[in-house]
Design an enzyme around this catalytic site. Structure first.
Site, mmCIF file in Angstrom:
data_model
loop_
_atom_site.group_PDB
_atom_site.id
_atom_site.type_symbol
_atom_site.label_atom_id
_atom_site.label_comp_id
_atom_site.label_asym_id
_atom_site.label_seq_id
_atom_site.Cartn_x
_atom_site.Cartn_y
_atom_site.Cartn_z
ATOM 1 N N LEU A 65 0.839 -1.206 0.000
ATOM 2 C CA LEU A 65 0.000 0.000 0.000
ATOM 3 C C LEU A 65 0.870 1.250 0.000
ATOM 4 C CD1 LEU A 65 -2.432 -1.519 2.621
ATOM 5 C CD2 LEU A 65 -3.000 -1.020 0.226
ATOM 6 N N PRO A 66 0.262 2.413 -0.295
ATOM 7 C CA PRO A 66 1.098 3.608 -0.451
ATOM 8 C C PRO A 66 1.825 4.066 0.823
ATOM 9 C CG PRO A 66 -1.020 3.922 -1.532
ATOM 10 C CD PRO A 66 -1.110 2.640 -0.742
ATOM 11 N N THR A 96 6.288 0.705 2.152
ATOM 12 C CA THR A 96 7.266 1.516 2.885
ATOM 13 C C THR A 96 6.492 2.509 3.740
ATOM 14 O OG1 THR A 96 8.861 1.365 1.080
ATOM 15 C CG2 THR A 96 9.192 3.130 2.683
ATOM 16 N N LYS A 171 14.999 0.124 5.697
ATOM 17 C CA LYS A 171 14.590 0.693 4.401
ATOM 18 C C LYS A 171 14.839 2.211 4.367
ATOM 19 C CE LYS A 171 12.233 1.478 0.591
ATOM 20 N NZ LYS A 171 12.704 1.128 -0.728
ATOM 21 N N LYS A 246 9.230 11.119 -0.138
ATOM 22 C CA LYS A 246 8.466 10.432 0.917
ATOM 23 C C LYS A 246 9.416 9.678 1.858
ATOM 24 C CE LYS A 246 5.951 6.189 1.518
ATOM 25 N NZ LYS A 246 5.492 4.949 0.938
#
Ligand code: NAD
Length: 302
Positions: A65-66, A96, A171, A246
């Protein structure tokens, strides 16, 4: 073969889910976008109409998902995943997102006795399609062991980073480093050009000298030296600049939460914010070389 619910069939999830179908799994597909569900159904998955329809009775749930708020609502909402699944199901979130949300969802899953891992990926759309992603996984050993075999069907490396949230931590630290060395590489290439060096010649030297790094040798932001790089197709993503922004925002928020000094990370965040605001929003993150050189309009007009 495990029956797998896959939720979030966007740029990344569609290729990942297709690889699970190819590996012989029964895949139940759900996305808010009905076209994305239909496209995966055409490849052999079963279309479902909502989260409950996808996950009830599944052995494994994978989400892609976003961002954090989407993950929170899909897992913790009244009709969300945790309200539907049984204790023998393993939940794998590959999105992420921020470390705090990953830990919140992990704690809620643990409370219900359900195995959960955060498993964000490195590698873009091409790696998702080819099944060559790298997964960095956070969660207890028992949950990692349940998730590992499924992740191997979508990736070339599956690495246990530590406890809940550790995958997300790895990450964002990795991508903060990537943002920093991409900007550094762009600055060096831009300066080399202004000093009269041929970009290919500078590439040949730096890639064999101490300036060597991934942004230069695998993803060169100047056209020419690395044929597969987005610089050779007018900086079409690839890994879009807003995605890098982001990840830098997540990294800086995380740094603030633990009082870590991230001077270059903050500078990279500000550079990518300017790049995105000033016309780079549709471009690959390596297009920041055009912003540095004051040539953004050339890149946008192709
Ligand atoms: P995307 O926007 O293409 O796909 C996200 C999908 O989630 C969309 O299809 C959307 O409809 C669906 N979705 C949103 N809310 C939903 C809900 N409540 N229920 C069901 N479906 C819902 O994004 P993407 O490029 O596939 O990226 C997914 C994640 O992977 C992001 O967290 C991103 O940061 C990360 N990532 C992306 C890349 C890349 O190169 N694109 C690389 C590494 C990691």
């Amino acid at each position: 073969m495990a029956e797998i619910a896959f939720i979030g069939l966007g740029n990344m999830g569609s290729g990942m889910a297709a690889n699970l179908v190819k590996a012989g799994h029964a895949v139940r597909a759900f996305d808010l976008n009905a076209d994305a569900v239909a496209a995966l159904a055409a490849k052999g998955a079963r279309a479902t109409a909502d989260v409950a329809g996808a996950v009830s009775g599944a052995d494994v749930v994978v989400t892609m998902l976003p961002a954090g708020p989407h993950v929170k609502s899909v897992y913790l909402g009244a009709d969300g995943i945790l309200a539907q699944v049984g204790e023998n199901c393993v939940l794998i979130d590959c999105s992420t997102i921020d470390v705090a949300t990953a830990r919140e969802v992990a704690a809620a899953a643990a409370e219900g006795g359900v195995a959960f891992v955060d498993a964000p990926v490195s590698g873009g759309v091409a790696a998702a399609e080819a099944g060559t992603l790298t997964f960095m996984v956070g969660g207890p050993d028992s949950a990692f062991e349940c998730a590992e075999a499924i992740l191997q069907k979508m990736g070339k490396a599956v690495i246990h980073a530590g406890d809940a949230g550790a995958g997300q931590a790895a990450k964002i630290c990795n991508n903060m480093l990537l943002g920093i060395h991409m900007i550094g590489t762009c600055e060096a290439l831009n300066l080399a050009k202004k000093l009269g060096l041929d970009p290919q010649r500078f590439f040949d030297i730096a890639s064999k000298a101490s300036g060597q790094n991934w942004s230069l040798t695998s993803y060169c932001p100047a056209p020419g030296p690395v044929p597969s790089a987005p610089s050779n197709r007018d900086y079409q993503p690839g890994f879009a600049a807003p995605m890098m922004l982001k990840d830098l925002n997540l990294a800086i928020d995380a740094a603030d939460s633990v009082d870590a000094k991230t001077l270059l990370g903050r500078e990279a965040q500000s550079v990518y914010q300017s790049f995105v605001n000033e016309g780079g929003a549709e471009l690959d993150f390596s297009g920041v070389i055009k912003w540095l050189a004051g040539e953004l309009d050339d890149a946008r007009s192709g």
